[in-house]
Each structure stands twice: as structure tokens, then as C-alpha cells.
Scaffold this active site. Structure first.
Site, PDB file in Angstrom:
ATOM      1  CB  SER A  62      10.040   6.211   9.915  1.00 54.06           C
ATOM      2  OG  SER A  62       9.590   5.573  11.157  1.00 54.06           O
ATOM      3  CG  ASN A  73      -4.325   5.891  13.626  1.00 56.63           C
ATOM      4  OD1 ASN A  73      -4.989   6.691  13.806  1.00 56.63           O
ATOM      5  ND2 ASN A  73      -2.921   6.068  13.091  1.00 56.63           N
ATOM      6  CB  CYS A 106       2.850   7.328   3.221  1.00 59.30           C
ATOM      7  SG  CYS A 106       3.287   5.980   4.551  1.00 59.30           S
ATOM      8  N   GLY A 120       6.766  -2.226   6.128  1.00 59.34           N
ATOM      9  CA  GLY A 120       7.871  -2.596   6.107  1.00 59.34           C
ATOM     10  C   GLY A 120       8.817  -1.676   6.949  1.00 59.34           C
ATOM     11  CB  CYS A 125       6.759  -5.366   8.974  1.00 59.25           C
ATOM     12  SG  CYS A 125       8.094  -4.714   9.791  1.00 59.25           S
ATOM     13  CB  CYS A 172       2.513  -2.153  13.792  1.00 60.32           C
ATOM     14  SG  CYS A 172       2.426  -1.836  11.932  1.00 60.32           S
ATOM     15  CD  GLU A 179      -2.925  -1.406   2.103  1.00 62.99           C
ATOM     16  OE1 GLU A 179      -2.898  -0.720   3.270  1.00 62.99           O
ATOM     17  OE2 GLU A 179      -3.981  -1.793   1.746  1.00 62.99           O
ATOM     18  CB  CYS A 213       5.758  -3.128  16.588  1.00 63.81           C
ATOM     19  SG  CYS A 213       7.366  -2.466  15.832  1.00 63.81           S
ATOM     20  CB  CYS A 246       1.008   5.672  11.752  1.00 64.65           C
ATOM     21  SG  CYS A 246       1.438   7.322  11.013  1.00 64.65           S
TER      22      CYS A 246
END
Ligand code: SAH
Ligand code: SF4
Length: 397
Positions: free
Chosen positions: A234, A333, A146, A204, A153, A160, A90, A157, A376
């Protein structure tokens, strides 16, 4: 079929030499791919038709295809991008009209000390109407793309959604830069006229796909003419990669996803902390050569009751003492199957005020496109909900 987009000038030169073509043809192809951003070989009009068709026998431009898009009420658009092998990632387009969002490219010092957390439009130079590009015509003064760096990934985390996918594969340099090319073309963006920021904050961990990521940066800078000062990468904190990054000649700005004020909390929310402690990461960051107007961005996802209390703010201040930094607070989020809660608005406010009082420019990142799951940590949803891909080709605009 081999993808041409993603190849460097020396690679194109070698490729065309195999076809018996002179180096100036490689230069023309390079210009067509990166400056002109052609979508197909038919558009390479500097080539004679015979050469175009000969090339088309073995090669394609090979840009990722936008096979699905969703538009948010705030103007954010989220795209599902398909690669040649059918894998999807995405990419998010975020146009900006009013300038109150924390700009990645502005140094904290441009903002008056007493209102560091607020940015106003009056700080910006007025746009010369003769110089307007496609963005300004639509009433926006800049847009941020973005970009994803991997399919899924591996970092895991706990807050996420992308982590839930696991890692499927790395993207190539062409696939990373290609997302940008595809989105710019969709919006008919003219580099030089329109102000475009890039954030490598999609799906990722860019620093676990370091070489392809840095190759993509060089394609974007040298080929597509996008300044690295308007790019931010990031990382969740891959210590050896941060040290390598510090040595690069061409380098985007760096943001570290700190997300906790001590190793115990960080390890609970970001298990990768077992490998690299906060102190290791901060030491690696100190090797980054910073100009006078430079700073390091720290991202801090606020999770209700976990890392959003005054004692956490005090710990963050202690950690960042002596580092020229800026903090972006991101209100977590939510996503399906993730058992955190959002922070209370008063806790967010208190946290920001505490950091500002401690001398750190601190911004609250406005969530973009939450209604379409583009914010995010929400990049995953479409990947799951997308059925067989061929049927979706009809959705392409
Ligand atoms: N892998 C890189 C870049 C992609 S994530 C990294 O982790 O830094 C981009 C940012 O989104 C990171 O700062 C991450 O902490 C944050 N993030 C992830 N999930 C989130 C969520 N559910 N809500 C808010 N921010 C989130
Ligand atoms: Fe990967 Fe970043 Fe999500 Fe962590 S926050 S799982 S590093 S994409």
C-alpha cells in the site's frame, strides 16, 4: 556483528569466499536462512561445526526479535520487533477463520454481481486434511501478516498515528523480510501448507524506502517461497515510485491510499497531495501492466463528515471510471491526539452501496485488533509506551 539474514545468494557467496569456502556452502546457508528459517547459526546443520563457529565469530542470523506481544479478542497479535540497533517497529499477525474478510488474493470476478460485497466460505476449496499445516490445525484457513517498512513515517497523513512518530530511519531488506520470518517461525508455519498473505501496510511508506522494500520482496519470493500474488503493498502515492514499480519483473499487488475524492480534501488529510495530485497518481497507476484477472485496490479511510458523503462517493466513481479497481473502505480508527471523528454507520453503508451501484467491487475492511491498537493507522502506541528495552526481553515467548 554482521546480519546474514537479508543477504542475497551472490552476497553470501562472496562473503563465504572470503572465508575460503566454496559456492555450495553459500547455497546451503541460503537454504538454511530462507527455506528453513534458522534462528541461530547453530541450526545450520549442513555446515561442519568448525565452520559454524568460525562464522559465528563475525556474523549472526540477525532476525528482528519479538520483544513484546499483545493478543486481541479477535485472534490478531501485535508484536514489537526490535532491530539490532535497538529501534523498534510493529508487525501484526491476523489469522482468519471464516473467510468473510475481503481477500486480497481473490479477483472481484469470482463473486456474484448481486452480492459483490459479501464473500462466503462456500467459494473456497475445502482443505485436504492430509495437507494441513499449523494454521489449519488451529481452525484457521489463512493468515495475513502486516509488515512495516520504516521506523516511523515521513508522510504526515493527518489521520494516522504512525505519522506522529516522524521518520526515524528506513528498514533494511533483511529487517523487512525478517519480520515475516520471525512471525512465521513463532507460529510454526510451513510455507506450502499454510496460506499466508502479506500486506505491506504497517509503519512507514514502502515507496519512500523503495530499494530495500523491493529487495525484501525478492527475498520473500525467491528465498522464502511466498508468492508475490499473495502480497499487497500500500502506498500513499509516491508517483515516480509507482512508475518504477510498474516496470518490475516480480511485483506484489498494489493498493493506493486514495482517501479522498478530490485534491482539496486530499490535501487537507494527506498533505503529500501538494506534490502529487490525484490525477498524477491515477496516470502513474495506468502504466501498471494488469493481467485479465488483476485489479488495482484503492483504500479509502472514511472520516466522519469529511470524505464520507454521497457527493464524495460520486466523485470517487468518476475518478475510477475505466480503471479495473476494487475499493476497500476503512472506517477510521481513532487515536490519541487526532481530531477526526468516525463516520456514521449509515454513511458507511450508503457510501459502499453507491460505489457498488456504480460497478466497483467495494468492501468494508473489518478492523482487526482495535482493542490492542493493532488496526490500520494505530501502529505506534507500544513504541511510545515501551520503557527501557532490556527489561522487556523477559516478555519474549
Ligand atoms: N504508508 C502506506 C502503508 C501504511 S498505512 C499507506 O499510507 O498506504 C496503511 C493504510 O492504513 C493506508 O491505507 C492508510 O490510509 C490507512 N490508515 C492510516 N491511518 C488510519 C487510521 N487511523 N484508521 C484507518 N486507516 C488508517
Ligand atoms: Fe505514513 Fe501511511 Fe500513515 Fe500516511 S497513512 S503517515 S503514508 S503510514
Amino acid at each position: 556483528m554482521a546480519a546474514l539474514f537479508g543477504q542475497t545468494l551472490p552476497q553470501l557467496t562472496e562473503h563465504l569466499a572470503h572465508l575460503g569456502e566454496k559456492p555450495y556452502r553459500a547455497r546451503q546457508l541460503w537454504e538454511a536462512l530462507y527455506r528453513q528459517r534458522v534462528q541461530s547459526l547453530d541450526e545450520v546443520t549442513t555446515f561442519p561445526a568448525a565452520l559454524r563457529s568460525r562464522l559465528a565469530e563475525s556474523d549472526t542470523v540477525g532476525l528482528p526479535q519479538i520483544i513484546q506481544s499483545a493478543t486481541s479478542v479477535d485472534g490478531t497479535e501485535r508484536y514489537l520487533m526490535q532491530m539490532a540497533d535497538g529501534e523498534t517497529v510493529e508487525t501484526v499477525w491476523m489469522p482468519d477463520g471464516n473467510g468473510v474478510e475481503a481477500a486480497e488474493e481473490d479477483p472481484p470476478s469470482v463473486v456474484a454481481a448481486d452480492q459483490r460485497h459479501v464473500r462466503t466460505h462456500s467459494l473456497r476449496k475445502p482443505v485436504d486434511p492430509r495437507n494441513q499445516g499449523a494454521l489449519a490445525e488451529k481452525g484457521y484457513h489463512r493468515a495475513t501478516i502486516c509488515v512495516s517498512s520504516q521506523v516511523g513515517c515521513a508522510v504526515n497523513c493527518q489521520f494516522c498515528l504512525t505519522a506522529k512518530l516522524g521518520i526515524r530511519r528506513n528498514l533494511t531488506a533483511g529487517e523487512i523480510a525478517g519480520q515475516v520470518a520471525a512471525v512465521l517461525s513463532r507460529h510454526r508455519i510451513h510455507i506450502g501448507k499454510d496460506r499466508i498473505n502479506l500486506v505491506f501496510m504497517g509503519m512507514g511508506e514502502p515507496f519512500l524506502n523503495y530499494d530495500a522494500f523491493m529487495d525484501a520482496v525478492r527475498l520473500l519470493v525467491e528465498g522464502m517461497n511466498l508468492p508475490e500474488s499473495r502480497m499487497t503493498v500500500s502506498t500513499s502515492g509516491i508517483e515516480p515510485a509507482i512508475r518504477r514499480f510498474a516496470q518490475e519483473a516480480v511485483r506484489p499487488r498494489l493498493a493506493l491510499s486514495l482517501n479522498a475524492s478530490n485534491d482539496t480534501v486530499r490535501e487537507a488529510v494527506m498533505p503529500i497531495t501538494k506534490k502529487w495530485k490525484i490525477a498524477d497518481l491515477l496516470a502513474a497507476l495506468q502504466t501498471l501492466p494488469l493481467g485479465k484477472r488483476d485489479w488495482i485496490t484503492f483504500e479509502y479511510v472514511l472520516l466522519g463528515g469529511i470524505n464520507d458523503q454521497p457527493e464524495h462517493a460520486a466523485e470517487v466513481l468518476a475518478l475510477l471510471r475505466g480503471i479495473t479497481s476494487k475499493v476497500n473502505l476503512i472506517v477510521w480508527n481513532p487515536g490519541p491526539g487526532i481530531a477526526y471523528t468516525q463516520p456514521l454507520p449509515e454513511d458507511v453503508d450508503r457510501f459502499q452501496k453507491a460505489l457498488i451501484a456504480g460497478g466497483i467491487p467495494t468492501y468494508i475492511r473489518r478492523p482487526r485488533g482495535r482493542d490492542i491498537y493493532a488496526a490500520c493507522g494505530q501502529l505506534k502506541r507500544t513504541v511510545e509506551s515501551v520503557p527501557a528495552v532490556p527489561a522487556l526481553v523477559t516478555l519474549t515467548a
